[in-house]
Design an enzyme around this catalytic site. Structure first.
Site, mmCIF file in Angstrom:
data_model
loop_
_atom_site.group_PDB
_atom_site.id
_atom_site.type_symbol
_atom_site.label_atom_id
_atom_site.label_comp_id
_atom_site.label_asym_id
_atom_site.label_seq_id
_atom_site.Cartn_x
_atom_site.Cartn_y
_atom_site.Cartn_z
ATOM 1 N N HIS A 331 39.135 42.690 37.583
ATOM 2 C CA HIS A 331 37.835 42.874 38.137
ATOM 3 C C HIS A 331 36.803 42.509 37.239
ATOM 4 O O HIS A 331 36.709 42.916 36.239
ATOM 5 C CB HIS A 331 37.834 44.094 38.980
ATOM 6 C CG HIS A 331 36.282 44.408 39.968
ATOM 7 N ND1 HIS A 331 34.930 44.640 39.432
ATOM 8 C CD2 HIS A 331 36.293 43.965 41.032
ATOM 9 C CE1 HIS A 331 34.089 44.610 40.480
ATOM 10 N NE2 HIS A 331 34.972 44.294 41.417
ATOM 11 N N ASP A 390 41.040 43.967 46.707
ATOM 12 C CA ASP A 390 41.572 42.935 47.443
ATOM 13 C C ASP A 390 43.097 43.048 47.516
ATOM 14 O O ASP A 390 43.850 42.542 48.244
ATOM 15 C CB ASP A 390 41.232 41.611 46.845
ATOM 16 C CG ASP A 390 39.755 41.363 46.903
ATOM 17 O OD1 ASP A 390 39.294 41.404 48.002
ATOM 18 O OD2 ASP A 390 39.082 40.672 45.993
#
Length: 454
Positions: A331, A390
């Protein structure tokens, strides 16, 4: 006509090569001029471009100038997301509506506030007369995000005062969009399924007594049936996706476009366009497709060595989509952990048990555990990597039988709450149009008459 098309394709191909060649910028120049690509420093810190009170993403502390990575935290209006989730789950109630209230108004609603807010949203759920037929069903799109953006722009025409940017009017517009986004997205999917997929057409109206997550499942499914756990897990996913600070791409787009003084519908359709991209809201689709590939290629899902070998093949661009990316791992901000992932993973495990998908869930946890080590062997990293939201959200949507075409729209249905809060914040604190600097590195050239050009 055929000959013209062939010539046209050749011309376009040649022009494309010229355009690509003359758009290239030497990567070394970005370092030379200290350009913060992606608005991020080399050490991973974001370039400060604004202030907000709405959301905070926390992943490190500074100790005498040194970055110390810490477990990630996500904070809505000063409240830790884990505390918010614990509060409404322990009370066995839905949390998205009160989360939207918190983001918009800066404090948690009491019982009366929440009931009135739910009534307001229920009143705004209904689309204009014949809107679904004329703007969604008569022109079905093959991509629901595009359909959603088009529908938002179309709502401008039904607003009697669309360009009024007073807070009173913008709040009314935002509440309407928060309330009707589920219908716009679901109807867009039903049109796609029917006209492009030859499936039966089901158009269920939202029910005012249901909460957002319940209405989504009710409108999406032919029989409108769902379990309590399914609705609660979808509600949780909406809460976790509702806001992520001012720096995420689509929210930053909301600030940028709002700073021009444009209308709400234009700003929100631009944010939808940003969220559609596979590097942003479309990432969970890539995760699901990657896992379908892993399940087909890895014979023993409990064999760590076999899983590691295949993850290595993905990383070396010898497997899956040849991108070299293990989707869902890493991320831009979080390092040790993404707090949304930590929360969603626990509830995903519960639904996996209910659905008899423990083996598949265990495969996800194995990849989550092994992937950072595989990545560390091949890539130079300035920080630790971990699974982002996700990684599990696509799996959750799959267990909920939500069509893959709806994954990114589900993100939009949640994030419209955060976008709305940020649009209001930008209007209240507006000073200047947001316009960062770009340095031109093109060489100066002398003008040539047409007859002198080669």
């Amino acid at each position: 006509m055929t000959n013209f098309k062939q010539i046209d394709r050749k011309i376009l191909a040649d022009l494309s090569k010229v355009s690509e060649k003359n758009s290239f910028i030497n990567p070394e120049l970005y370092s030379k001029y200290q350009v913060k690509r992606g608005l991020r420093d080399l050490d991973g810190r974001g370039v400060l471009v604004g202030l907000t009170e709405i959301g905070e993403v926390h992943s490190y502390i500074l100790d005498e100038g040194e970055i110390i990575q810490v477990p990630g935290r996500l904070i809505y209006r000063g409240y830790d997301i884990s505390d918010l989730v614990k509060g409404f789950t322990e009370d066995d109630r839905f949390g998205f509506e009160e989360t939207a209230y918190l983001l918009l108004f800066g404090h948690l609603p009491n019982q009366k506030d929440l009931e009135e807010f739910n009534q307001v949203l229920a009143g705004y759920e209904k689309l204009p007369e014949d809107f679904a037929r004329d703007f969604i069903l008569k022109s079905p799109s093959k991509d629901i995000m595009n359909a959603l953006a088009r529908s938002v722009l179309a709502l401008y025409s039904f607003d009697t005062n669309p360009d009024d940017t007073s807070i009173n009017n913008v709040l009314k517009q935002c509440l309407h969009l928060i309330a009707c986004f589920p219908s716009l997205a679901v109807y867009g999917y039903q049109a796609l399924s029917h006209y492009h997929g030859n499936q039966s057409l089901f158009i269920h109206s939202p029910r005012p007594e249901l909460r957002t997550a319940e209405n989504i499942l009710s409108m999406l499914r032919p029989d409108s049936n769902y379990t309590k756990l399914e609705a609660k897990l979808l509600d949780l996913a909406l809460v976790l996706h509702a806001e992520h600070g001012g720096g995420n791409n689509s929210t930053f787009v909301t600030h940028v476009v709002t700073s021009t003084g444009t209308d709400t519908y234009s700003a929100m359709s631009a944010a939808i366009g940003a969220l559609k991209g596979p590097r942003h809201g479309g990432a969970n689709i890539k995760v699901v497709r990657m896992f379908e590939d892993i399940k087909n290629q890895v014979k023993d899902w409990e064999d760590d060595e076999e899983i590691e070998r295949y993850l290595t093949q993905i990383l070396t661009k010898d497997a899956f989509d040849r991108s070299g990316l293990i989707y869902g791992i890493g991320h831009a901000v979080y390092s040790i952990s993404d707090p949304r992932t930590v929360i969603l993973k626990d509830y995903a495990a519960k639904l996996a048990r209910e659905k008899g998908l423990d083996n598949e869930f265990n495969l996800y946890t194995s990849v989550e555990r092994l992937a950072p080590g595989v990545i560390a062997k091949f890539n130079k990293m300035y920080k630790t990597v971990s699974a982002n939201i996700d990684f599990y959200s696509g799996f959750v949507y799959k267990m909920l039988n939500i069509p893959v075409e709806m994954y990114a729209p589900m993100f939009a249905i949640a994030r419209i709450a955060g976008w709305s809060a940020h649009r209001i914040e930008e209007i209240v604190n507006a000073g200047k149009i947001i316009r960062p600097a770009y340095k031109s590195v093109a060489q100066r050239q002398n003008y040539l008459d047409l007859s002198e050009r080669i």
